[in-house]
Design an enzyme around this catalytic site. Structure first.
Site, PDB file in Angstrom:
ATOM      1  N   SER A 120       0.860  -1.179   0.000  1.00 37.64           N
ATOM      2  CA  SER A 120       0.000   0.000   0.000  1.00 37.64           C
ATOM      3  C   SER A 120       0.894   1.226   0.000  1.00 37.64           C
ATOM      4  O   SER A 120       2.067   1.151   0.380  1.00 37.64           O
ATOM      5  CB  SER A 120      -0.874  -0.005   1.238  1.00 37.64           C
ATOM      6  OG  SER A 120      -1.451   1.272   1.424  1.00 37.64           O
ATOM      7  N   TYR A 156      -2.355  -0.636  10.167  1.00 30.56           N
ATOM      8  CA  TYR A 156      -2.444  -0.986   8.751  1.00 30.56           C
ATOM      9  C   TYR A 156      -1.125  -0.673   8.050  1.00 30.56           C
ATOM     10  O   TYR A 156      -0.575  -1.498   7.313  1.00 30.56           O
ATOM     11  CB  TYR A 156      -3.599  -0.209   8.120  1.00 30.56           C
ATOM     12  CG  TYR A 156      -3.795  -0.471   6.652  1.00 30.56           C
ATOM     13  CD1 TYR A 156      -4.435  -1.622   6.220  1.00 30.56           C
ATOM     14  CD2 TYR A 156      -3.356   0.439   5.693  1.00 30.56           C
ATOM     15  CE1 TYR A 156      -4.618  -1.863   4.872  1.00 30.56           C
ATOM     16  CE2 TYR A 156      -3.533   0.202   4.348  1.00 30.56           C
ATOM     17  CZ  TYR A 156      -4.165  -0.940   3.937  1.00 30.56           C
ATOM     18  OH  TYR A 156      -4.339  -1.182   2.594  1.00 30.56           O
TER      19      TYR A 156
END
Lengths: 593, 283
Positions: free
Chosen positions: A463, A476
């Site tokens: 990501s 995350y």
């Protein structure tokens, strides 16, 4: 012509000798002789044993025939050597072998290197018409097409064309060397012949074993006349009628150090019924990628036997030349980026295994994949964080569908909230899926790839949060940063085995990850509101997962290491390298929720 | 018009139904004439001429035709791209015919999806539209807000693996109101839309703005209200990797307390509904 049953280095091969034009050719046969005949022609400096691995894989379905080209292996050499290796004489040999092994039916030709160069001659001259059903070419252009290719570039030397000429000119250094008298023979019979197996292993990654055979030195010395008898003549006066009279499948290894991919740019002009394939490998593909070659040859021969035009048998999507028939496994394929990726691979003709923890959506992805072009597709229900379930999946896939060629570890979940609000359970959950899911995937399927030893590719969805710190996404981001580093390390480890690893950093992409993200430290109602708000913001950004899927396919084709996708992901990636303090400042901003 | 008598339709609804039937007949007639090489402009002209011959003089909007990946509005950025182009039809290509004729003062707005020859992806899209038709009616009867219904349709599309393509329409509408139109001697149109119909829509928009509703059924805040009685031309549009499919037909919303009567499709005898019934019978 005489027939005698002896054995060669190839297991279960029936051997016979075919006499033609003053030489005796050693011909080996495998498989059921009533099946379609596939004739494999070897290159330089090789003997028919270069095909062992491929031949054994084809033998269940076809009547496989291999022969040593004159002067190579256990075939005898013409006397004198000069003038004994012209393409006309090689065509005589081919016809003699074809008539001996398949007198009534045309044969399916497969050629590698000089075997392909010869086979181009066979498939473009009049007298073989009706004797060839199809031709699969790898790493060997037609000398006539090559001659025209050079002429075309010489007559109108634009900078690009000059570049192409110089590029191929540099790759052809060995051709010039082979034209010097005596020296090549001396080198091959002396030090080069001795070192050759090691050179192949080191430079070309050819696995060690019973190849090259003991005849290498004389093969290489005799074979020099292949070049001397043909290259200059054909370069000076290439035939103008060298049109293929059979469908052609062109397999181009992208890492070939002897031949430029540009050589085949206008091949459609010469071979109207052409199917292109590309494979990330070096020159000796019959040794390094036998599974893939056998699969493509099988497909091409079968569709041809069924009377389907070659062009209609291949997928039409982007990169179909690269992924056609390959096995691709995508985790988290029930929605979002995973689903779009499965569809993109399906459009490219890959066989797709769609893995998701939701059975219905995995099955749906598989169903739609078949509709858009996947020859086969399966849905599998697995939670990637479950070690045992993943092990079972790996076993099942290997057993029922085969070894995975491209693995996409995409499954992931979102978790937002400050570090102090994030509970150990939250941490465990996000790491289990986002990191351990990737670890299990790489561990199990990567191992299978490495053990097969025929390359492959692993894509991990990281990501932009992997390099963009943020106070809203500590857990995350941590999980994704781990995935990014894991990918980089794994890339280094697997590079030697021809397995590429890419990390994809998408950025803000409009998928349902926002609607399922857990927001730590707030009650259910507030969580719902924030999910809605984030979904709306991502919806406004509206970057489609299909574009990420395209980036994933491109990353595999180009073997890219780290691929930021959206513009914001790309700029953050750039800033992280040159102005990391700017990113740290951004990290402190309160997200607009 | 806002109340329907059970069992029989009011004269007014019958008028709307007749023009809707006429429009679908036109779509089927034109679709039957499409062959490889026909352009979108030609297909649009065929629709226009067919309806003109049958007495249509005014339009809510002029007929559209989209071929190939234009059925999924691939790379559409500006509304002008909706207008028919010189794209030619090829075997296996999907197509959509979309027209909104006004006949005797009654408006219809329909969308017809088909494909030239075999196209399994298109068949799948068309089959999957059925769930949307059911979902829309059910939720309108439940009197959910239009915005919520829009989001539920969106979610169903995502679950099915499709992209929402009605989002590309002006204001991203999945539906809009249609109404009676005064018959005038002249019926000018701007940018493909009939001025009379635009006038009706604008006046609805102004009145609605005062009362907190909108004649456009969109994903935005102005659609955050329960369904408004009237006639809604509903057009869910699915897209999947360069193939698009939609239907468009009129949903009647009334102020009746009876759920069955509070909302219903104007006509259930339409090509796509018949197709679903046939598929079920075959299965």
């Amino acid at each position: 012509m005489s027939t005698e049953a002896t054995t060669t280095g190839i297991k279960n091969a029936r051997e016979r000798r075919v006499r033609t034009g003053g030489v005796e050719l050693c011909v080996a046969e495998l498989g059921d002789a009533t099946q379609p005949t596939v004739l494999l022609v070897h290159g330089y400096p090789d003997s028919k044993e270069v095909w062992t691995e491929v031949a054994e894989r084809l033998a269940d379905r076809f009547h496989v025939v291999l022969y040593d080209v004159r002067g190579h292996g256990r075939s005898t050499a013409p006397q004198p050597l000069r003038g004994g290796f012209t393409l006309e004489k090689l065509t005589d040999d081919f016809l003699a072998v074809a008539d001996a092994v398949s007198p009534d039916k045309p044969v399916h030709l497969v050629g590698h290197d000089w075997g392909s160069v010869q086979a181009w001659e066979f498939v473009t001259v009049k007298r073989t018409e009706g004797r060839i059903a199809s031709f699969t070419s790898m790493s060997g252009p037609s000398l006539d097409h090559f001659g025209h290719w050079i002429k075309k570039r010489m007559t109108r030397p634009t900078p690009r064309k000059v570049g192409q000429l110089l590029g191929q000119g540099a790759k052809s250094w060995y051709v010039y060397m082979l034209h010097t008298p005596v020296l090549p023979e001396l080198a091959w019979r002396g030090p080069l012949g001795k070192q050759w197996p090691k050179i192949l292993q080191r430079m070309e990654k050819v696995p060690a074993g019973d190849y090259p055979t003991s005849s290498l030195r004389s093969d290489a010395a005799h074979g020099a006349w292949l070049y001397r008898d043909n290259v200059r003549a054909r370069m000076r006066r290439p035939r103008t009628d060298a049109y293929a009279h059979a469908p052609v499948q062109l397999i181009t290894p992208s890492g070939d150090i002897f031949l430029s991919e540009r050589l085949y740019d206008e091949l459609e002009l010469w071979a109207p019924d052409l199917v292109r394939r590309s494979i990330p490998a070096k020159h000796w593909v019959p040794r390094t990628r036998p599974d893939q070659l056998a699969a493509w040859i099988t497909d091409f021969v079968t569709t041809n036997e069924d009377g389907i035009p070659a062009k209609d048998s291949v997928a039409t999507g982007k990169h179909a030349d690269r992924f056609g028939g390959q096995l691709v496994l995508v985790t988290g394929a029930g929605s979002g980026i995973g689903r779009a990726t499965a569809f993109a691979f399906a459009e490219a003709g890959a066989r797709v295994v769609a893995v998701d923890r939701d059975a219905e959506s995995a099955a749906r992805t598989a169903e739609m994949s078949r509709l858009v072009g996947a020859p086969e597709a399966w849905g599998e229900t697995v939670d990637v964080s479950d070690e045992q379930a993943m092990e079972k999946l790996a076993e099942k896939v290997a057993e029922e569908y085969g070894i995975v060629d491209v693995l996409v570890n995409n499954a992931g979940i979102g978790l937002s909230g400050s570090f102090l609000d994030t509970s150990p359970e939250d941490w465990k959950k996000v790491l289990d899926v986002n990191l351990w899911g990737v670890i299990h995937g790489c561990r199990l399927f990567g191992k299978q790839m490495a053990e097969r030893g025929q390359g492959g590719h692993i894509v991990n969805t990281a990501s932009a949060a992997a390099y963009q710190p943020s106070k809203a996404l500590p857990a995350y981001s941590t999980s994704k940063a781990a995935v990014l580093m894991l990918s980089e390390c794994l890339r280094a480890e697997l590079a030697g085995q021809g397995i590429g690893v890419s990390a994809i950093c998408p950025g803000f992409v409009n998928t349902n990850i926002t609607a399922t993200t857990h927001f730590a430290g707030v009650d259910a109602e507030e969580e719902k509101r924030r999910q809605k708000k984030t979904s709306r913001l991502y919806g406004l950004r509206n970057y489609p997962p299909e574009k990420v899927a395209d980036a994933i396919l491109r990353a595999v084709v180009r073997n890219q290491a780290v691929v930021p996708v959206t513009p914001e992901a790309r700029s953050a990636h750039l800033i992280s390298r040159f102005m990391p303090r700017a990113l740290r400042a951004i990290a402190r901003l309160e997200p607009p929720l | 018009m806002t109340s329907a008598v059970a069992g029989e339709l009011s004269a007014e609804l019958r008028g709307f139904r007749e023009v809707q039937t006429l429009a679908y007949e036109c779509a089927e007639a034109v679709a039957a004439q499409l062959k490889p090489g026909v352009t979108e402009r030609e297909a649009a002209r065929m629709q226009r001429e067919w309806l003109r011959e049958r007495g249509v003089r005014d339009w809510f909007h002029l007929p559209f035709a989209w071929f190939g990946d234009r059925t999924a509005f691939v790379n559409f950025r500006i509304p002008l791209q909706f207008f028919p182009t010189n794209r030619r039809l090829e075997p296996g290509m999907p197509f959509i015919l979309d027209m909104a004729p006004v006949h005797k003062g009654y408006t219809a707005d329909i969308g017809y999806s088909g494909c030239l020859g075999l196209n399994p992806v298109h068949d799948k899209l068309l089959a999957d539209l059925e769930a949307h038709r059911e979902l829309l009616l059910r939720e309108v009867r439940e009197r959910r807000t239009l915005r919520e219904i829009y989001e539920d349709v969106d979610r169903l599309m995502v679950r099915q693996g499709y992209a929402n393509r009605h989002r590309a329409y002006p204001f991203g509408v999945i539906a809009h109101k249609v109404d009676r139109v005064k018959e005038r001697r002249r019926s000018p149109h701007v940018f493909g839309f009939g001025t009379q119909s635009l006038k009706g829509l604008a006046s609805d928009a102004i009145h609605g703005h005062r009362d907190g509703w909108s004649p456009l059924w969109s994903p935005y805040k102005f659609s955050d209200h329960p369904p408004r009685p009237g006639l809604w031309a509903v057009e869910p549009h699915l897209g999947f990797r360069g193939t698009g499919a939609k239907f468009e037909e009129i949903l009647v919303v009334t102020d009746s307390k009876d759920p069955e009567q509070s909302a219903f499709w104007l006509d259930d005898d339409l090509p796509h509904v018949r197709r679903w019934a046939e598929e079920r019978a075959a299965a």
